[in-house]
Design a protein around this motif. Structure first.
Motif, PDB file in Angstrom:
ATOM      1  N   ALA A  64      -4.515   5.536   3.358  1.00  0.00           N
ATOM      2  CA  ALA A  64      -3.870   5.801   2.070  1.00  0.00           C
ATOM      3  C   ALA A  64      -4.796   6.614   1.148  1.00  0.00           C
ATOM      4  N   ALA A  65      -6.090   6.266   1.167  1.00  0.00           N
ATOM      5  CA  ALA A  65      -7.044   7.017   0.348  1.00  0.00           C
ATOM      6  C   ALA A  65      -7.147   8.465   0.810  1.00  0.00           C
ATOM      7  N   LEU A  86       1.057   4.115  -2.847  1.00  0.00           N
ATOM      8  CA  LEU A  86       0.842   5.521  -2.501  1.00  0.00           C
ATOM      9  C   LEU A  86       2.015   6.368  -2.963  1.00  0.00           C
ATOM     10  N   GLU A 134       1.845   7.200  -6.511  1.00  0.00           N
ATOM     11  CA  GLU A 134       0.663   7.979  -6.888  1.00  0.00           C
ATOM     12  C   GLU A 134      -0.297   7.152  -7.734  1.00  0.00           C
ATOM     13  N   ILE A 192       0.833  -1.206   0.000  1.00  0.00           N
ATOM     14  CA  ILE A 192       0.000   0.000   0.000  1.00  0.00           C
ATOM     15  C   ILE A 192       0.857   1.241   0.000  1.00  0.00           C
ATOM     16  N   LEU A 193       1.926   1.255   0.828  1.00  0.00           N
ATOM     17  CA  LEU A 193       2.824   2.413   0.856  1.00  0.00           C
ATOM     18  C   LEU A 193       3.531   2.596  -0.486  1.00  0.00           C
ATOM     19  N   PRO A 216      -6.811   5.314  -6.583  1.00  0.00           N
ATOM     20  CA  PRO A 216      -7.464   4.576  -5.481  1.00  0.00           C
ATOM     21  C   PRO A 216      -7.992   3.222  -5.915  1.00  0.00           C
ATOM     22  N   GLU A 274      -5.759   0.988   4.107  1.00  0.00           N
ATOM     23  CA  GLU A 274      -6.347   1.429   2.843  1.00  0.00           C
ATOM     24  C   GLU A 274      -7.058   2.761   3.010  1.00  0.00           C
ATOM     25  N   LEU A 325      -5.668   0.466  -4.925  1.00  0.00           N
ATOM     26  CA  LEU A 325      -5.689   0.143  -3.492  1.00  0.00           C
ATOM     27  C   LEU A 325      -6.866  -0.764  -3.172  1.00  0.00           C
ATOM     28  N   VAL A 350      -4.742  10.164   2.360  1.00  0.00           N
ATOM     29  CA  VAL A 350      -3.520  10.853   1.918  1.00  0.00           C
ATOM     30  C   VAL A 350      -3.616  11.195   0.429  1.00  0.00           C
ATOM     31  N   HIS A 351      -4.160  10.262  -0.354  1.00  0.00           N
ATOM     32  CA  HIS A 351      -4.315  10.503  -1.795  1.00  0.00           C
ATOM     33  C   HIS A 351      -5.227  11.712  -2.050  1.00  0.00           C
ATOM     34  N   THR A 352      -6.304  11.818  -1.264  1.00  0.00           N
ATOM     35  CA  THR A 352      -7.213  12.959  -1.411  1.00  0.00           C
ATOM     36  C   THR A 352      -6.522  14.268  -1.065  1.00  0.00           C
TER      37      THR A 352
END
Length: 639
Positions: free
Chosen positions: A44-45, A8, A11, A4-5, A14, A41, A17, A47-49
C-alpha cells in the motif's frame, strides 16, 4: 487488509497505515496473519508513492506546458530572458537561475540575465568559457549537473568562476545548453545554495526548458533583426524621398525664408526654421563671434580655425567647412559684414546643401537689416525714457511703467544700474557699444559727462559690472572703471541707484583703482566715505607709508603685525598667538614701528588714523586683486 485497501482508496497518508498495523499488533493477531498484514502495508505504501510521483509528474508537465505557453508570448529579448530564468528557478525549486551567452570574439561568455542572484553574477559579468560545466553541457548536447560544485573534482575549475560561485554561496548547479540547429549560443543554469542530487526527472525537465528557451530566444532575436531591417528600409526610403523633395524645395526656399524674415518674426524663430530645413544645429554670431541666436548644439571648434574660416568665407562669399564638420557661411549686405552663420549638419551636405546655406544666410541678412531699422527707431525712445528716470524720478510711477511696457520692457522686475568710465578710446565707439549692449541685454543706456550709464535687468550688480568689464576692456584696449548698484524694482528708485553707482565709481578713482569694478556691497562703508573726492592714496602714504615701504624693501611683516596688534586690543601676547610667533618678536616689531612712525603713534588720535589707513590699504589691495593686478600700497608713483 480490507481496511488497508479502504485507506488507500481514500488517499490516506502513510501514517494512518502504520497506525493500523501497530493497533493490529497490539490486538494480538495470529502469528501467520501478521506477516501478511505487514506485506499489505508495504504494498500500500508503494502504491501511495507511485500515486505521489504520478501527481508530481503531472504537476511538472502542467507547469512545463504553462512555461511553453508563456514563452510563445511576444517579448523583447530582455523580458523573455527574465521570464525564462524566473520559470526555471521556480520549476526546479532552486535559489537562482541565470543565462550566459558566448562571445566568440572575446573567447569567453558573459551573464546576459539572472534571477535570484545576490551580488556576484550581475548582468554583463564575464566568465571563462572553458571552465565550469557549461562547456561540457554544450559539447555533449545534454544537461550536466553537480551536487556540490566547489568540492566536485570532476569539474574543470577556474579561480574567477570559483570566486563567483563562492560569493553567491552556490553548491548544486545544473546546466542545459541553448542550441538552435548547430549553433550553441549559450547556457541555461539553475543553482541552489544547498547540496542536491538531481533526479532523472530534474534532468529531463531542465533539458526541456533548455530546448524551449533556445527556440524562444532565437525566435525573438530573429524578430528583432527583422524589425531593425524594416526600420532601416523605412529610413532609407524616407531619406530618398527627402532628397527628392530637397530638389523640389530648393526653388522656393529662398522666398519662404525671406518672407519669414519680413513677417516680423524673431531671429530665434528664423534660426529654428532654418535648423528644420537644413537638418542640423544652427548658430548665428555677430562679427565679434558673440552668439545672437541658435538652435541645437554646434560642436566647439578652435577659435583660430573658426576665425580663418570666417575670413575665407567673407573673402570668397561662399560657405567654408572647418575640422569639426561645421560650415561657416558669411552673412552680408552688399559689402558690409553683418554676421556669420554656423551650421553643423546631421549628415554630410550634398550638392544641394551649399545653395541652401547661401539662401539661409541671405534670409538672416534681411532680418538683421529689418531689426536694425526697428532698433534704430526704438533706441531714441528707450534713451529718452532712461534719461527721464534719471532726471525726473518723482513723476508718477505708473507713467514710467506704461511707457516701458509699450517698448516691451517690465520696469517692475529687478534692474541694476552701471556707470562706466572708459579710460581711453573714442566716445563714438563707446556710445555705439553701449547701444548694442543695451539692446542685447534688453536694457537702457545713457551718455552723461563722458560716462556710460546702463539700466539692465539683473539681480547681482557686481556680476553685471564684471561682465561689462570683461567685454569692454579688450574691445577698447584701455582700462574701464565700472561702478554698480541695485537691484531696484521700481522706477522711482532708479535715480537713487544711479547715484550709488556714481559714488562707487568715485571711490574706485579715489583709491587709485582705475580699471576695477565695484558695487556698494564690495566697498561697504567706504563707498560712501570715499565719494567726496578725498585723496585716499596720499592719506595712506602719509600715515603708514614708512611701514609699507619697510615691508616692501625688507620682506618683513610690520603691517601684518600692526593689524594683529590692533585686532588683539593692544596686547602683544594675544597678537603673538594670532601671528604664531613669540611675544618677544612682536615686541621687537612694535619697537621698529615706533622708530618708523614716531613715539606718538599709540596716542588715541594718531592710533585711529593708523587704523583707518590700514583699513583703506586692505580695501585698496582687495580691489587691485579683483582687477587682476598685484597688491601694493598706493604710493605716489602709482598715482
Amino acid at each position: 487488509m480490507l481496511t488497508i485497501l479502504e485507506l488507500l482508496a481514500a488517499e490516506a497518508p502513510p501514517a494512518e497505515l502504520e497506525d493500523l498495523v501497530r493497533r493490529a499488533r497490539a490486538a494480538g493477531l495470529e502469528a501467520d496473519a501478521l506477516p501478511r498484514l505487514e506485506r499489505a502495508e508495504y504494498l500500500a505504501a508503494k502504491v501511495h508513492t507511485l500515486f505521489s510521483r504520478r501527481q508530481q509528474r503531472e504537476a511538472e508537465l502542467s507547469a512545463l506546458v504553462d512555461t511553453a505557453r508563456d514563452l510563445t508570448l511576444p517579448y523583447d529579448l530582455d523580458a523573455l530572458l527574465k521570464t525564462i530564468t524566473r520559470r526555471t528557478r521556480t520549476l526546479l525549486g532552486l535559489d537562482m537561475s541565470y543565462i550566459t551567452f558566448r562571445d566568440a570574439a572575446a573567447g569567453d561568455s558573459y551573464v546576459r540575465t539572472a534571477d535570484g542572484h545576490a551580488s556576484a553574477l550581475t548582468v554583463g559579468y564575464r566568465v571563462p568559457y572553458s571552465s565550469g560545466i557549461g562547456k561540457e553541457a554544450i559539447n555533449n548536447s545534454v544537461p550536466l549537473w553537480t551536487p556540490d560544485y566547489l568540492s566536485d573534482e570532476r569539474v574543470r575549475h577556474s579561480d574567477v568562476l570559483d570566486d563567483v560561485v563562492r560569493a553567491e554561496g552556490l553548491r548544486a548547479i545544473i546546466a542545459a545548453p541553448l542550441l538552435f540547429g548547430d549553433d550553441a549560443f549559450g547556457v541555461l543554469y539553475a543553482a541552489g545554495r544547498n547540496v542536491r542530487h538531481f533526479t532523472v526527472g530534474d534532468v529531463s525537465l531542465m533539458s526541456s526548458l533548455g530546448d524551449m528557451a533556445a527556440v524562444a530566444i532565437e525566435k525573438t532575436r530573429t524578430l528583432e533583426r527583422s524589425h531593425a531591417d524594416v526600420v532601416s528600409l523605412r529610413s532609407d526610403s524616407s531619406r530618398t524621398a527627402s532628397l527628392l523633395g530637397e530638389f523640389r524645395r530648393l526653388g522656393d526656399l529662398h522666398t519662404r525664408l525671406v518672407d519669414h524674415a519680413l513677417a516680423g518674426n524673431s531671429l530665434n524663430s528664423l534660426v529654428t526654421e532654418m535648423a528644420s530645413v537644413l537638418r542640423g544645429a544652427v548658430l548665428v554670431q555677430d562679427v565679434e563671434q558673440r552668439p545672437l541666436a541658435g538652435h541645437g548644439t554646434v560642436p566647439a571648434a578652435d577659435d583660430v580655425d573658426v576665425l580663418r574660416a570666417c575670413q575665407a568665407a567673407y573673402t570668397q562669399r561662399m560657405p567654408i567647412a572647418v575640422a569639426t564638420g561645421t560650415w561657416v557661411v558669411p552673412v552680408t549686405a552688399g559689402n558690409e559684414e553683418l554676421a556669420v552663420l554656423l551650421l553643423h549638419p546631421d549628415e554630410p551636405l550634398d550638392d544641394t546643401g551649399l545653395p541652401l546655406l547661401s539662401a539661409a544666410a541671405q534670409s538672416v541678412a534681411v532680418l538683421l537689416q529689418v531689426q536694425r531699422g526697428e532698433e534704430a527707431a526704438a533706441t531714441s525712445f528707450r534713451d529718452e525714457l532712461f534719461e527721464d528716470l534719471l532726471a525726473a524720478p518723482y513723476r508718477p510711477t505708473k507713467q514710467f511703467i506704461q511707457r516701458a511696457r509699450r517698448l516691451g520692457i517690465d520696469l517692475e522686475r529687478p534692474h541694476v544700474v552701471l556707470v562706466i568710465r572708459p579710460e581711453g578710446g573714442t566716445p563714438g565707439r563707446a556710445a555705439s557699444w553701449a547701444a548694442s549692449y543695451a539692446r542685447r541685454m534688453d536694457g537702457f543706456r545713457s551718455i552723461q559727462s563722458g560716462c556710460i550709464a546702463l539700466l539692465l535687468p539683473a539681480t547681482d550688480p557686481s556680476a553685471s559690472a564684471h561682465a561689462v568689464s570683461v567685454e569692454l576692456t579688450p574691445l577698447f584696449g584701455h582700462p574701464v572703471t565700472v561702478g554698480a548698484a541695485g537691484p531696484v524694482s521700481s522706477p522711482g528708485l532708479v535715480q537713487q541707484a544711479h547715484q550709488e553707482a556714481l559714488r562707487c565709481l568715485d571711490a574706485l578713482v579715489s583709491l587709485d583703482n582705475v580699471g576695477a569694478y565695484a558695487s556698494p556691497e564690495d566697498l561697504g562703508f567706504l563707498g560712501v566715505l570715499l565719494s567726496d573726492n578725498r585723496d585716499a592714496a596720499s592719506f595712506i602714504t602719509t600715515t603708514i607709508g614708512p611701514i609699507l615701504d619697510y615691508d616692501a624693501q625688507r620682506m618683513t611683516e610690520l603691517t601684518r603685525t600692526l593689524d594683529a596688534y590692533f585686532a588683539a586690543g593692544g596686547s602683544p601676547t594675544y597678537a603673538a598667538e594670532v601671528l604664531h610667533v613669540h611675544p618677544n618678536t612682536v615686541s621687537r616689531r612694535l619697537e621698529r614701528i615706533t622708530e618708523l612712525l614716531g613715539v606718538d603713534w599709540l596716542k588715541p588720535d594718531r592710533a585711529l588714523e593708523v587704523q583707518v589707513a590700514l583699513r583703506l590699504q586692505r580695501t585698496h589691495d582687495l580691489l587691485r586683486q579683483k582687477r587682476g593686478g598685484p597688491a601694493a600700497h598706493a604710493d605716489s608713483s602709482e598715482q
